[in-house]
Scaffold this motif. Structure first.
Motif, PDB file in Angstrom:
ATOM      1  N   GLU A 205     112.498  19.659   3.293  1.00 30.23           N
ATOM      2  CA  GLU A 205     111.225  18.938   3.339  1.00 30.23           C
ATOM      3  C   GLU A 205     111.059  18.247   4.690  1.00 30.23           C
ATOM      4  OE1 GLU A 205     107.756  17.405   1.033  1.00 30.23           O
ATOM      5  OE2 GLU A 205     109.159  19.057   0.802  1.00 30.23           O
ATOM      6  N   LEU A 206     112.177  17.778   5.234  1.00 28.07           N
ATOM      7  CA  LEU A 206     112.142  17.125   6.547  1.00 28.07           C
ATOM      8  C   LEU A 206     111.740  18.119   7.631  1.00 28.07           C
ATOM      9  CD1 LEU A 206     112.665  14.545   8.173  1.00 28.07           C
ATOM     10  CD2 LEU A 206     115.053  15.262   8.412  1.00 28.07           C
ATOM     11  N   ASP A 207     112.235  19.358   7.528  1.00 23.94           N
ATOM     12  CA  ASP A 207     111.858  20.398   8.485  1.00 23.94           C
ATOM     13  C   ASP A 207     110.352  20.655   8.441  1.00 23.94           C
ATOM     14  OD1 ASP A 207     114.500  20.860   9.322  1.00 23.94           O
ATOM     15  OD2 ASP A 207     114.843  22.234   7.659  1.00 23.94           O
ATOM     16  N   LEU A 208     109.821  20.706   7.210  1.00 27.21           N
ATOM     17  CA  LEU A 208     108.391  20.977   7.038  1.00 27.21           C
ATOM     18  C   LEU A 208     107.550  19.853   7.628  1.00 27.21           C
ATOM     19  CD1 LEU A 208     108.389  22.319   3.361  1.00 27.21           C
ATOM     20  CD2 LEU A 208     108.346  23.652   5.465  1.00 27.21           C
ATOM     21  N   ARG A 209     107.951  18.609   7.366  1.00 23.50           N
ATOM     22  CA  ARG A 209     107.209  17.461   7.901  1.00 23.50           C
ATOM     23  C   ARG A 209     107.300  17.403   9.420  1.00 23.50           C
ATOM     24  NH1 ARG A 209     104.839  13.867   4.828  1.00 23.50           N
ATOM     25  NH2 ARG A 209     105.258  13.829   2.587  1.00 23.50           N
ATOM     26  N   SER A 210     108.476  17.732   9.946  1.00 21.40           N
ATOM     27  CA  SER A 210     108.658  17.726  11.397  1.00 21.40           C
ATOM     28  C   SER A 210     107.743  18.755  12.046  1.00 21.40           C
ATOM     29  CB  SER A 210     110.124  18.022  11.736  1.00 21.40           C
ATOM     30  OG  SER A 210     110.303  18.091  13.134  1.00 21.40           O
ATOM     31  N   TYR A 211     107.650  19.929  11.439  1.00 26.61           N
ATOM     32  CA  TYR A 211     106.773  20.967  11.974  1.00 26.61           C
ATOM     33  C   TYR A 211     105.320  20.511  11.907  1.00 26.61           C
ATOM     34  CZ  TYR A 211     104.662  25.535  12.791  1.00 26.61           C
ATOM     35  OH  TYR A 211     103.921  26.563  13.311  1.00 26.61           O
ATOM     36  N   TYR A 212     104.942  19.903  10.783  1.00 29.15           N
ATOM     37  CA  TYR A 212     103.563  19.429  10.618  1.00 29.15           C
ATOM     38  C   TYR A 212     103.215  18.390  11.670  1.00 29.15           C
ATOM     39  CZ  TYR A 212      99.552  17.004   8.559  1.00 29.15           C
ATOM     40  OH  TYR A 212      98.321  16.423   8.347  1.00 29.15           O
ATOM     41  N   ASN A 213     104.107  17.426  11.866  1.00 29.18           N
ATOM     42  CA  ASN A 213     103.844  16.344  12.828  1.00 29.18           C
ATOM     43  C   ASN A 213     103.785  16.866  14.267  1.00 29.18           C
ATOM     44  OD1 ASN A 213     103.702  14.376  10.830  1.00 29.18           O
ATOM     45  ND2 ASN A 213     105.920  13.999  10.887  1.00 29.18           N
ATOM     46  N   GLY A 214     104.557  17.915  14.548  1.00 32.64           N
ATOM     47  CA  GLY A 214     104.579  18.449  15.906  1.00 32.64           C
ATOM     48  C   GLY A 214     103.512  19.494  16.189  1.00 32.64           C
ATOM     49  N   ASN A 215     102.815  19.938  15.138  1.00 29.77           N
ATOM     50  CA  ASN A 215     101.824  21.004  15.315  1.00 29.77           C
ATOM     51  C   ASN A 215     100.540  20.710  14.534  1.00 29.77           C
ATOM     52  OD1 ASN A 215     103.550  23.375  16.678  1.00 29.77           O
ATOM     53  ND2 ASN A 215     104.797  22.403  15.099  1.00 29.77           N
ATOM     54  N   LYS A 216     100.112  19.452  14.537  1.00 31.13           N
ATOM     55  CA  LYS A 216      98.937  19.082  13.749  1.00 31.13           C
ATOM     56  C   LYS A 216      97.680  19.837  14.163  1.00 31.13           C
ATOM     57  CE  LYS A 216     100.236  14.495  12.085  1.00 31.13           C
ATOM     58  NZ  LYS A 216      99.892  13.057  12.057  1.00 31.13           N
ATOM     59  N   GLY A 217      97.659  20.243  15.442  1.00 28.63           N
ATOM     60  CA  GLY A 217      96.495  20.977  15.902  1.00 28.63           C
ATOM     61  C   GLY A 217      96.247  22.255  15.124  1.00 28.63           C
ATOM     62  N   GLU A 218      97.317  22.871  14.611  1.00 34.78           N
ATOM     63  CA  GLU A 218      97.172  24.108  13.849  1.00 34.78           C
ATOM     64  C   GLU A 218      96.380  23.906  12.563  1.00 34.78           C
ATOM     65  OE1 GLU A 218     100.742  26.229  13.054  1.00 34.78           O
ATOM     66  OE2 GLU A 218     101.520  26.009  15.098  1.00 34.78           O
ATOM     67  N   PHE A 219      96.314  22.672  12.112  1.00 32.91           N
ATOM     68  CA  PHE A 219      95.702  22.410  10.810  1.00 32.91           C
ATOM     69  C   PHE A 219      94.368  21.677  10.936  1.00 32.91           C
ATOM     70  CE2 PHE A 219     100.362  22.170  10.695  1.00 32.91           C
ATOM     71  CZ  PHE A 219     100.593  23.357  10.040  1.00 32.91           C
ATOM     72  N   GLU A 220      93.849  21.626  12.177  1.00 31.02           N
ATOM     73  CA  GLU A 220      92.549  21.010  12.414  1.00 31.02           C
ATOM     74  C   GLU A 220      91.448  22.073  12.423  1.00 31.02           C
ATOM     75  OE1 GLU A 220      93.668  17.083  15.072  1.00 31.02           O
ATOM     76  OE2 GLU A 220      93.149  18.929  16.110  1.00 31.02           O
ATOM     77  N   GLU A 221      90.272  21.663  12.005  1.00 31.91           N
ATOM     78  CA  GLU A 221      89.137  22.577  11.930  1.00 31.91           C
ATOM     79  C   GLU A 221      87.860  21.819  12.275  1.00 31.91           C
ATOM     80  OE1 GLU A 221      88.469  25.909   8.712  1.00 31.91           O
ATOM     81  OE2 GLU A 221      87.590  24.036   7.983  1.00 31.91           O
ATOM     82  N   ALA A 222      86.972  22.488  13.002  1.00 39.88           N
ATOM     83  CA  ALA A 222      85.697  21.868  13.383  1.00 39.88           C
ATOM     84  C   ALA A 222      84.547  22.781  12.980  1.00 39.88           C
ATOM     85  CB  ALA A 222      85.654  21.604  14.889  1.00 39.88           C
ATOM     86  N   GLN A 223      83.374  22.178  12.887  1.00 40.10           N
ATOM     87  CA  GLN A 223      82.160  22.938  12.607  1.00 40.10           C
ATOM     88  C   GLN A 223      81.079  22.440  13.550  1.00 40.10           C
ATOM     89  OE1 GLN A 223      80.973  22.959   8.522  1.00 40.10           O
ATOM     90  NE2 GLN A 223      79.150  24.202   8.865  1.00 40.10           N
TER      91      GLN A 223
END
Length: 325
Positions: free
Chosen positions: A145-163
């Motif tokens: 779970e720590l690995d997953l959170r670390s990836y999320y925190n370091g790559n938040k741009g991957e999960f952003e979306e605009a319209q």
């Protein structure tokens, strides 16, 4: 599946050798069939009740047990060739029998003693071993779970979306085609036109109406400049930076890219939470970690190529700059 396609799957995966090798003790030759033995072992019970060492296929002097044949079926399924019904399994057996018949005749003719054939057989064996290692590295890749959170925190741009929407004003040299009867603007002229359009919007003109009339992006222009939803990093860097930093509802200053000058208006922007992104991270992280392990394996083996034969090593391609976040 025709025989040639079947043979390619076997050749790439080393399945025929694997089926025998994985189920036979090392150094033990395949059992030799007696002349009186039937081609197929008698089946008097449902398939699921057959013992693993029951011979289910005999081809000349080669016997294959149920366990060996199922190794073949499993590997074929992993290569996108599943065979689950009795008819499909019979087809696989027939195709393998044809392949093995030809191979036995080749051995009788001592074709396997040719240096070229020996080399290709060795390459096939190495290919199977390499694929087996790659699969094992992938199967053995685990994360917390720590690995997953670390990836999320370091790559938040991957999960952003605009319209949002944009109006594009092209200039000479742009990859965007020039409209019929339209002047090919210089960069200065395109910038001045984009600035004038922005002033009109700020004064109350309708963004969509101007996009339909003035935008050189024919696709979005016909829809009033609407770009729909797009992810962080999906657009070229300058556009991406503006789209993900511009306050919602505001109209940007002209943004220059290789396509021209863009007037951008973002109507919505959001980012997935960790819980929302977790399934995506799990799906993407495993192959990335497995690839890292493959690269580590490669790093431990020196590879030297003779430049007199292969030519000089080409210069490394420059790494593209990451989109601004």
């Amino acid at each position: 599946m025709n025989l040639s396609a079947f043979a390619r799957v076997l050749a790439l995966s080393g399945l025929a050798a694997a089926a025998i090798a994985q189920q036979s003790p090392a150094g033990t030759p395949p059992k030799t069939a007696t002349p009186a033995a039937p081609a197929l072992a008698p089946v008097t019970a449902p398939e699921s009740n057959l013992a693993p060492d029951t011979v289910v296929l005999t081809i000349g002097n080669q016997q294959m047990t149920r366990a060996q044949f199922e190794v073949l079926l499993t590997a074929l399924a992993q290569n996108g060739r599943p065979a689950t019904s009795p008819a499909q399994k019979r087809q696989v057996a027939e195709q393998y029998a044809e392949l093995e018949t030809m191979a036995q005749e080749a051995r009788k003719r001592k074709l396997d003693e040719s240096p070229e054939v020996k080399q290709m057989m060795a390459i096939q064996s190495d290919s199977f071993l390499a694929n087996t290692l790659a699969k094992k590295l992938s199967d053995d890749t685990h994360f917390t779970e720590l690995d997953l959170r670390s990836y999320y925190n370091g790559n938040k741009g991957e999960f952003e979306e605009a319209q949002g929407s944009h109006i594009l004003i092209r200039y000479k040299g742009s990859a965007v085609p020039l409209k019929p009867n339209e002047k090919d603007l210089t960069e200065a002229e395109a910038l001045a036109k984009a600035q004038d359009i922005r002033k009109q919007i700020l004064a109350g003109a309708d963004f969509a109406t101007l996009a339909k009339a003035e935008s050189d992006d024919a696709g979005s222009g016909a829809k009033g400049g609407d770009l729909g939803k797009f992810k962080h990093g999906q657009m070229v860097p300058a556009f991406d930076q503006a789209a993900f930093s511009l306050p919602i509802g505001e109209v940007s200053e002209p943004v220059k890219t290789q396509f021209g000058y863009h007037i951008i208006k973002i109507t919505a922007r959001n980012a997935k939470t960790f819980d929302e992104a977790k399934p995506q991270i799990e799906k993407e992280l495993k192959p990335k970690l497995a690839k890292e392990q493959v690269e580590q394996v490669k790093a431990h083996t020196a590879v030297t190529m003779n430049e007199a034969y292969f030519g000089p090593e080409p210069p490394a391609k420059p790494t593209p700059a990451a989109p601004a976040k």
